[in-house]
Design an enzyme around this catalytic site. Sequence first.
Site, short mmCIF file in Angstrom:
data_model
loop_
_atom_site.label_atom_id
_atom_site.label_comp_id
_atom_site.label_asym_id
_atom_site.label_seq_id
_atom_site.Cartn_x
_atom_site.Cartn_y
_atom_site.Cartn_z
N SER A 1 -22.87 27.56 -40.72
CA SER A 1 -23.25 28.95 -40.51
C SER A 1 -24.76 28.99 -40.43
O SER A 1 -25.46 28.63 -41.38
CB SER A 1 -22.75 29.82 -41.67
OG SER A 1 -22.93 31.19 -41.40
N ARG B 1 -11.97 23.88 -49.86
CA ARG B 1 -12.74 24.87 -50.62
C ARG B 1 -12.89 24.35 -52.05
O ARG B 1 -11.96 24.42 -52.86
CB ARG B 1 -12.02 26.23 -50.61
CG ARG B 1 -12.89 27.40 -51.08
CD ARG B 1 -12.09 28.68 -51.07
NE ARG B 1 -11.71 29.08 -49.73
CZ ARG B 1 -12.45 29.82 -48.92
NH1 ARG B 1 -13.65 30.24 -49.32
NH2 ARG B 1 -12.03 30.16 -47.72
N ARG C 1 -16.37 19.10 -45.30
CA ARG C 1 -15.57 19.65 -44.19
C ARG C 1 -15.67 18.76 -42.95
O ARG C 1 -14.71 18.66 -42.18
CB ARG C 1 -16.01 21.07 -43.88
CG ARG C 1 -15.65 22.04 -45.00
CD ARG C 1 -15.66 23.48 -44.56
NE ARG C 1 -15.13 24.33 -45.63
CZ ARG C 1 -14.79 25.61 -45.47
NH1 ARG C 1 -14.94 26.19 -44.28
NH2 ARG C 1 -14.32 26.31 -46.48
N ARG D 1 -20.27 26.32 -56.20
CA ARG D 1 -19.85 27.71 -56.02
C ARG D 1 -18.62 27.98 -56.87
O ARG D 1 -17.69 27.16 -56.92
CB ARG D 1 -19.53 28.01 -54.55
CG ARG D 1 -20.78 28.10 -53.68
CD ARG D 1 -20.46 28.44 -52.26
NE ARG D 1 -21.67 28.48 -51.44
CZ ARG D 1 -21.70 28.42 -50.13
NH1 ARG D 1 -20.57 28.32 -49.46
NH2 ARG D 1 -22.84 28.46 -49.46
N GLU E 1 -14.58 27.01 -40.15
CA GLU E 1 -16.04 27.00 -40.26
C GLU E 1 -16.56 25.70 -40.86
O GLU E 1 -16.06 25.22 -41.88
CB GLU E 1 -16.50 28.17 -41.14
CG GLU E 1 -18.01 28.23 -41.33
CD GLU E 1 -18.43 29.16 -42.45
OE1 GLU E 1 -19.53 28.96 -42.99
OE2 GLU E 1 -17.65 30.07 -42.80
#
Length: 430
Positions: free
Chosen positions: A352, A277, A391, A262, A349
């Site tokens: 999801s 991130r 994560r 990403r 988070e």
Amino acid sequence: MHDIRLIRDNPEGFDARLARRGEEGWSQDILAIDARRREAILAAETAQAERNRASKEIGAAKARGDEAEFERLREVMAARKTEQAELEEKARIEEAQLQQLLMTLPNLPLDEVPDGRDEADNVELRRWGSPRDFDFPPKEHFEVAAAAAGLDFATAAKLSGSRFVVLKGAMIRLHRALAQFMLDTHVDRNGLTEMWTPVLVREEAMQGTGQLPKFAEDSYQTTNGWWLIPTAEVTLTNTVAGEILSADALPIRMTAHTQCFRSEAGSAGKDTTGMLRQHQFEKVEMVSITTPQDSRAELDRMTACAEGILEALGLPYRTIVLCTGDMGFGASRTHDIEVWLPGQNTYREISSCSVCGDFQARRMNTRFRPAPDARPEFVHTLNGSGLAVGRCLIAVIENGQQADGSIVIPEALHPYMGGKTRITPEGALA
């Protein structure tokens, strides 16, 4: 993508549901384009009918020696041929414009989704586990001595720039163990089929799951037109693109462990320290293909699969339902799972899980036949992280840190770590 027939039948209802996501009054523009498209198609068909009629009459005129009528009909046919071509091109342009507009509008939320503007309006569903009481100030993952020995941000920056990390020693083994544990759990306990898929895909695959055209800047494209996947949702979901499935084949439940990429466009200044991130990361993804009547229950099942990983690792978490203003583009309802990070003193988070209804299926043209002689209907698709591996590594580090800088490894991972139970402050397995 949206069903144009539903917009025609109930434009006010479409606008009302889309307004819950902050998108106002699109049906008028959509129906105007659709009307022009349908008008051009009808006119082109009329021109074709007139050509066909003239074609039949021209032979009769020739046979009876009526040269004047013969020439007139030839002119009619030539004119209608030109007119038809122009009208078909106009219809093609209007169709492309309609599809482009429909592909940039987000999915409609389910009625049960809470209204809201942003993450502050999300609703907590439940919590599991209690955050550990530390007798020392807990550190963030990159500050814990045992982890710092195996997290090399300087070398990664030399190789690739910011938002990359080189993992080594006990850290990469722990990272690999987490991914393998997730896969084994999903396959052996949750009944998912493991897949291995490419990380380079064609543009059609990115369009099928909604990454394109709206979010092109969030992903990486190669010079020859391939796209690097932001998640295995893209590849797993597109394995059924263009197919008509039998009802007996559903549900299809898949999982894959892949590299993900990403660009993190628009995230400047967010989580710049550590590996929370990253531009390149790993995820174990879950995807389900179901019938419409089963998709909502499948969302709860998928959420439970992701929660079960955290419970097995002893990591406290909370599950929330996202409000209309915080949901992803393709979702009609989303459950976020947030793991407790003591170093940040907050939940972050880690998964999801979303049900997309037929939104992606329409883009991919994926249908199923409810009965052998029934008309095909669009399937429903779901996707969810099960989990984000990096994560999860952060959560294991922070929740397992000790006062001396060592890390206690969750018991569920001991078989994957050669029986080792901790990582020393120097970064060695023990």
